[in-house]
Design a protein around this motif. Structure first.
Motif, PDB file in Angstrom:
ATOM      1  N   ARG A 127       0.819  -1.215   0.000  1.00  0.00           N
ATOM      2  CA  ARG A 127       0.000   0.000   0.000  1.00  0.00           C
ATOM      3  C   ARG A 127       0.850   1.261   0.000  1.00  0.00           C
ATOM      4  N   THR A 128       2.090   1.146   0.421  1.00  0.00           N
ATOM      5  CA  THR A 128       2.973   2.316   0.487  1.00  0.00           C
ATOM      6  C   THR A 128       3.713   2.557  -0.822  1.00  0.00           C
ATOM      7  N   MET A 129       3.585   1.645  -1.760  1.00  0.00           N
ATOM      8  CA  MET A 129       4.387   1.705  -2.980  1.00  0.00           C
ATOM      9  C   MET A 129       3.640   2.354  -4.133  1.00  0.00           C
ATOM     10  N   LYS A 130       4.393   3.049  -5.004  1.00  0.00           N
ATOM     11  CA  LYS A 130       3.811   3.763  -6.129  1.00  0.00           C
ATOM     12  C   LYS A 130       4.587   3.497  -7.416  1.00  0.00           C
ATOM     13  N   VAL A 131       3.900   3.689  -8.542  1.00  0.00           N
ATOM     14  CA  VAL A 131       4.552   3.720  -9.848  1.00  0.00           C
ATOM     15  C   VAL A 131       4.112   5.000 -10.540  1.00  0.00           C
ATOM     16  N   ASN A 132       5.070   5.829 -10.941  1.00  0.00           N
ATOM     17  CA  ASN A 132       4.768   7.099 -11.617  1.00  0.00           C
ATOM     18  C   ASN A 132       3.742   7.943 -10.842  1.00  0.00           C
ATOM     19  N   GLY A 133       3.892   7.912  -9.512  1.00  0.00           N
ATOM     20  CA  GLY A 133       3.020   8.709  -8.659  1.00  0.00           C
ATOM     21  C   GLY A 133       1.711   8.052  -8.276  1.00  0.00           C
ATOM     22  N   ASP A 134       1.382   6.912  -8.904  1.00  0.00           N
ATOM     23  CA  ASP A 134       0.143   6.196  -8.582  1.00  0.00           C
ATOM     24  C   ASP A 134       0.429   5.079  -7.588  1.00  0.00           C
ATOM     25  N   LYS A 135      -0.445   4.930  -6.610  1.00  0.00           N
ATOM     26  CA  LYS A 135      -0.343   3.774  -5.722  1.00  0.00           C
ATOM     27  C   LYS A 135      -0.655   2.510  -6.512  1.00  0.00           C
ATOM     28  N   ILE A 136       0.022   1.417  -6.175  1.00  0.00           N
ATOM     29  CA  ILE A 136      -0.194   0.178  -6.920  1.00  0.00           C
ATOM     30  C   ILE A 136      -1.299  -0.683  -6.311  1.00  0.00           C
ATOM     31  N   VAL A 137      -1.789  -0.299  -5.129  1.00  0.00           N
ATOM     32  CA  VAL A 137      -2.936  -0.970  -4.510  1.00  0.00           C
ATOM     33  C   VAL A 137      -4.102   0.003  -4.514  1.00  0.00           C
ATOM     34  N   GLY A 138      -5.217  -0.413  -5.089  1.00  0.00           N
ATOM     35  CA  GLY A 138      -6.366   0.470  -5.217  1.00  0.00           C
ATOM     36  C   GLY A 138      -7.181   0.585  -3.943  1.00  0.00           C
ATOM     37  N   ARG A 139      -8.232   1.367  -4.019  1.00  0.00           N
ATOM     38  CA  ARG A 139      -9.125   1.586  -2.878  1.00  0.00           C
ATOM     39  C   ARG A 139      -9.835   0.283  -2.505  1.00  0.00           C
ATOM     40  N   VAL A 140     -10.288   0.232  -1.271  1.00  0.00           N
ATOM     41  CA  VAL A 140     -11.090  -0.911  -0.823  1.00  0.00           C
ATOM     42  C   VAL A 140     -12.494  -0.756  -1.398  1.00  0.00           C
ATOM     43  N   LYS A 141     -12.980  -1.789  -2.060  1.00  0.00           N
ATOM     44  CA  LYS A 141     -14.305  -1.751  -2.679  1.00  0.00           C
ATOM     45  C   LYS A 141     -15.338  -2.439  -1.784  1.00  0.00           C
ATOM     46  N   ASN A 142     -16.583  -2.412  -2.239  1.00  0.00           N
ATOM     47  CA  ASN A 142     -17.664  -2.966  -1.436  1.00  0.00           C
ATOM     48  C   ASN A 142     -18.507  -3.918  -2.287  1.00  0.00           C
ATOM     49  N   GLN A 143     -18.444  -5.203  -1.976  1.00  0.00           N
ATOM     50  CA  GLN A 143     -19.224  -6.193  -2.711  1.00  0.00           C
ATOM     51  C   GLN A 143     -20.694  -6.194  -2.336  1.00  0.00           C
ATOM     52  N   GLY A 144     -21.052  -5.504  -1.231  1.00  0.00           N
ATOM     53  CA  GLY A 144     -22.430  -5.419  -0.801  1.00  0.00           C
ATOM     54  C   GLY A 144     -23.011  -6.771  -0.432  1.00  0.00           C
ATOM     55  N   GLU A 145     -24.220  -7.033  -0.878  1.00  0.00           N
ATOM     56  CA  GLU A 145     -24.915  -8.262  -0.525  1.00  0.00           C
ATOM     57  C   GLU A 145     -24.668  -9.391  -1.524  1.00  0.00           C
ATOM     58  N   CYS A 146     -23.759  -9.176  -2.430  1.00  0.00           N
ATOM     59  CA  CYS A 146     -23.424 -10.167  -3.457  1.00  0.00           C
ATOM     60  C   CYS A 146     -22.223 -10.993  -3.020  1.00  0.00           C
ATOM     61  N   ALA A 147     -22.308 -12.319  -3.161  1.00  0.00           N
ATOM     62  CA  ALA A 147     -21.214 -13.214  -2.749  1.00  0.00           C
ATOM     63  C   ALA A 147     -20.173 -13.364  -3.853  1.00  0.00           C
ATOM     64  N   CYS A 148     -19.722 -12.221  -4.353  1.00  0.00           N
ATOM     65  CA  CYS A 148     -18.717 -12.218  -5.431  1.00  0.00           C
ATOM     66  C   CYS A 148     -17.350 -11.829  -4.895  1.00  0.00           C
ATOM     67  N   CYS A 149     -17.070 -12.203  -3.662  1.00  0.00           N
ATOM     68  CA  CYS A 149     -15.768 -11.894  -3.061  1.00  0.00           C
ATOM     69  C   CYS A 149     -14.627 -12.435  -3.913  1.00  0.00           C
ATOM     70  N   TRP A 150     -14.821 -13.610  -4.510  1.00  0.00           N
ATOM     71  CA  TRP A 150     -13.804 -14.233  -5.363  1.00  0.00           C
ATOM     72  C   TRP A 150     -13.444 -13.323  -6.547  1.00  0.00           C
ATOM     73  N   GLY A 151     -14.459 -12.668  -7.117  1.00  0.00           N
ATOM     74  CA  GLY A 151     -14.208 -11.757  -8.226  1.00  0.00           C
ATOM     75  C   GLY A 151     -13.472 -10.512  -7.785  1.00  0.00           C
ATOM     76  N   PHE A 152     -13.864  -9.952  -6.637  1.00  0.00           N
ATOM     77  CA  PHE A 152     -13.194  -8.767  -6.110  1.00  0.00           C
ATOM     78  C   PHE A 152     -11.727  -9.061  -5.793  1.00  0.00           C
ATOM     79  N   ALA A 153     -11.440 -10.254  -5.262  1.00  0.00           N
ATOM     80  CA  ALA A 153     -10.056 -10.614  -4.941  1.00  0.00           C
ATOM     81  C   ALA A 153      -9.214 -10.729  -6.204  1.00  0.00           C
ATOM     82  N   VAL A 154      -9.764 -11.359  -7.227  1.00  0.00           N
ATOM     83  CA  VAL A 154      -9.023 -11.497  -8.492  1.00  0.00           C
ATOM     84  C   VAL A 154      -8.803 -10.126  -9.126  1.00  0.00           C
TER      85      VAL A 154
END
Length: 320
Positions: free
Chosen positions: A90-117
């Motif tokens: 989370r502390t690392m960047k490329v060309n000023g951009d962080k390489i780890v994105g924001r935390v998203k919200n899968q809501g009531e959908c069991a698509c955690c596998w998709g969010f992880a990929v």
């Protein structure tokens, strides 16, 4: 209303018990009443996958996996096998951009596998291209299970194979709707341009026998995360902050609930008794109002809730 009150009361009792157990053991884990506390077991488990991990057919990571993709041999020099005691992507960047994105919200959908990929590939893509792009979780939820509802669950194998075959578009183009993938056969992949091209992403599984060693190596040498699939017990459901040590998952349960996330770092902590515990830093998909700003920490090297049994990582072939 009565059921809601009883559910909340039961969560309070469990929270209190978990905190007492944590304090008695000298751990820093804190449990609390969070946004899942008022959900029944059925409602909460509906957000989780009931598809067991399956890495069948995924090649096992070996020393050549990343090196095969490197055409310029001066680009990655030989590194020492001694790795730092701490690393956080989370502390690392490329060309000023962080390489780890924001935390998203899968809501009531069991698509955690998709969010992880998607979280895995976002960082892999950023490292390879020098630019971070938020990728479409909805595309994986709609298309990655080959017609069955993505919100009913899946696993990491389905996600990485899909992106390898079809590529992936952006969040902006193919936006997320927590209800859309509750019905199958709604894939709209043909409508959007590929940001990750077809056949660009490649993947490998990590052997459970040397998972800790290999995950640390991947994080340090290639600066990419590792997607993991694990069971969920009440400790994670009521988690607030700190490092989870207790494994309260039952691998023999017929109705075991599974979840997915990405390991983005590791560290070591000492408890109040002076005992040291190694842990993983894991990005979740329950929004940033849960846990430690959307992340949680669990003990590493102990296969907590089967977290080290089926890890997956990857690279971008076409950008090297």
């Amino acid at each position: 209303m009565i059921i809601l009150i009883l559910t909340g009361l039961l969560s309070c009792i469990r929270k209190t018990r978990l905190n007492k157990e944590s304090q008695a053991a000298g751990h820093d884990t804190t449990f609390g009443i969070n946004k899942f506390a008022d959900l029944s077991s059925g409602e909460f488990n509906g957000r989780l996958s009931h598809t067991k991990p399956n890495n069948t057919g995924i090649p096992v990571l070996d020393a050549s996996f990343f090196r095969q993709a490197v055409t310029n041999k001066t680009r990655h020099k030989r590194r020492s096998t001694r790795y730092p005691d701490y690393l956080d992507l989370r502390t690392m960047k490329v060309n000023g951009d962080k390489i780890v994105g924001r935390v998203k919200n899968q809501g009531e959908c069991a698509c955690c596998w998709g969010f992880a990929v998607t979280a895995l590939i976002e960082t892999v893509n950023a490292v390879a291209t020098g630019e971070f792009t938020s990728l479409s979780d909805q595309e994986l939820c709609d298309c990655g299970t080959e017609g069955t509802p993505g919100c009913k669950g899946g696993n990491l194998n389905l996600g990485v194979r899909y992106v390898r075959q079809y590529g992936l578009t952006t969040d902006e183009l193919y936006t997320y709707d927590q209800d859309r993938a509750k019905v199958g056969r709604r894939c709209r992949v043909a409508e959007y341009r590929r940001v990750v091209p077809r056949r660009a992403f490649n993947f490998a599984s990590i052997s459970a026998r040397k998972a800790e060693e290999e995950i640390i190596k991947v994080l340090n040498e290639w600066k990419v995360p590792v997607a993991v699939y694990f069971m969920v017990g009440e400790s994670l459901r009521l988690y607030k902050k700190g490092m989870i040590v207790k494994d309260d998952c039952n691998p023999r349960a017929k109705d075991a609930a599974w979840h997915a996330g990405v390991i983005v770092g590791y560290d070591t902590i000492a408890d109040e008794n002076g005992r040291e515990y190694d842990y993983w830093i894991i990005k979740n998909s329950w929004d940033d109002d849960w846990g430690e700003s959307g992340y949680f920490r669990v003990i590493r090297g102990a296969d907590w809730c089967a977290i080290e049994e089926s890890p997956v990582t990857g690279r971008m072939d076409s950008y090297y």
